[in-house]
Design an enzyme around this catalytic site. Structure first.
Site, PDB file in Angstrom:
ATOM      1  N   LYS A 120       3.111  -1.163  -9.878  1.00 10.20           N
ATOM      2  CA  LYS A 120       3.190  -1.930  -8.629  1.00 10.20           C
ATOM      3  C   LYS A 120       4.481  -2.734  -8.556  1.00 10.20           C
ATOM      4  O   LYS A 120       5.192  -2.706  -7.541  1.00 10.20           O
ATOM      5  CB  LYS A 120       1.988  -2.878  -8.500  1.00 10.20           C
ATOM      6  CG  LYS A 120       1.942  -3.625  -7.166  1.00 10.20           C
ATOM      7  CD  LYS A 120       0.932  -4.741  -7.184  1.00 10.20           C
ATOM      8  CE  LYS A 120       1.430  -5.933  -7.948  1.00 10.20           C
ATOM      9  NZ  LYS A 120       0.546  -7.117  -7.859  1.00 10.20           N
ATOM     10  N   ASP A 138      -1.159  -3.508  -3.809  1.00 12.88           N
ATOM     11  CA  ASP A 138      -1.758  -4.691  -4.418  1.00 12.88           C
ATOM     12  C   ASP A 138      -3.186  -4.834  -3.895  1.00 12.88           C
ATOM     13  O   ASP A 138      -3.704  -3.934  -3.239  1.00 12.88           O
ATOM     14  CB  ASP A 138      -0.918  -5.934  -4.116  1.00 12.88           C
ATOM     15  CG  ASP A 138      -0.949  -6.312  -2.641  1.00 12.88           C
ATOM     16  OD1 ASP A 138      -1.475  -5.535  -1.817  1.00 12.88           O
ATOM     17  OD2 ASP A 138      -0.449  -7.402  -2.304  1.00 12.88           O
TER      18      ASP A 138
END
Length: 211
Positions: A120, A138
């Protein structure tokens, strides 16, 4: 959700926010990398407060290394997991100097070899700093993707892959910011603001709220 509907959703996001930006404050790819690493299990607001004091003192690999772990801690003590993050920042900076001439690498594979950098974080840096059309998923984007029906998936990797496949290429660069901000301020976890939602009529969530 079909591609035509997804395109309409992206068109509305684009019309509402033509040039979305990260809420993290940064002035270089290195500052962004540091900020995103600090943002794990922390809010952007708390990260910005910390980096507002840190970056004038140290905003390069050399500067972070000069501070050292103990020197970093006072700047980061208001952020969750700050002892571990302090160690990771120093190690990350050392690797950048040793292997990349102090520059932030531009591939996901290279970024993910750095301490404290997962998929991420790598995707956020690639997207925001280097303009690559990748999708960083997220908790907000995971929730929005599943709740709306845009890209349902059991885990973040599955959602990421579906988003990249279904979002038209013309919107992919900015889609991360649109979906994140939508989840942060409208499609919130406990009480989504469906009555004030830009895409409520296109969203496939069956339990829409009136507010």
């Amino acid at each position: 959700m079909n591609r035509r509907k997804v395109r309409k959703i992206m068109q509305r996001f684009q019309a509402n926010m033509p040039e979305p930006e990260s809420e993290l404050v940064y002035a270089s790819s290195y500052e962004l990398l540091v900020a995103v690493m600090l943002s794990a299990q922390a809010t952007d607001v708390s990260v910005n407060k910390a980096t507002q004091k840190l970056f004038p003192v140290a905003n390069t690999p050399q500067g972070i290394i000069a501070l050292g772990v103990e020197g970093l801690k006072p700047y980061l003590k208001t952020i969750n997991l700050y002892p571990t993050k302090s160690r990771n920042l120093v190690k990350m900076s050392e690797i950048l100097l040793e292997q990349y001439e102090g520059e932030v690498p531009r591939t996901r594979e290279a970024l993910q070899t750095l301490p404290g950098v997962g998929r991420k974080t790598a995707n956020v840096v690639l997207n925001a700093a280097f303009g690559q059309p990748v999708m960083a998923v997220d908790t907000h984007i995971f929730r929005v993707s599943n709740r709306t029906g845009i890209a349902p998936g059991k885990n973040v990797t599955e959602v990421e892959e579906k988003l990249v496949q279904i979002i038209p290429e013309a919107f992919l660069l900015d889609a991360h910011h649109w979906l994140l901000l939508h989840g942060r301020y409208t499609c919130m976890a406990r009480t989504p603001k469906c009555g004030n939602c830009l895409i409520s009529d296109l969203c496939e969530y069956p339990e829409k709220t009136a507010a």
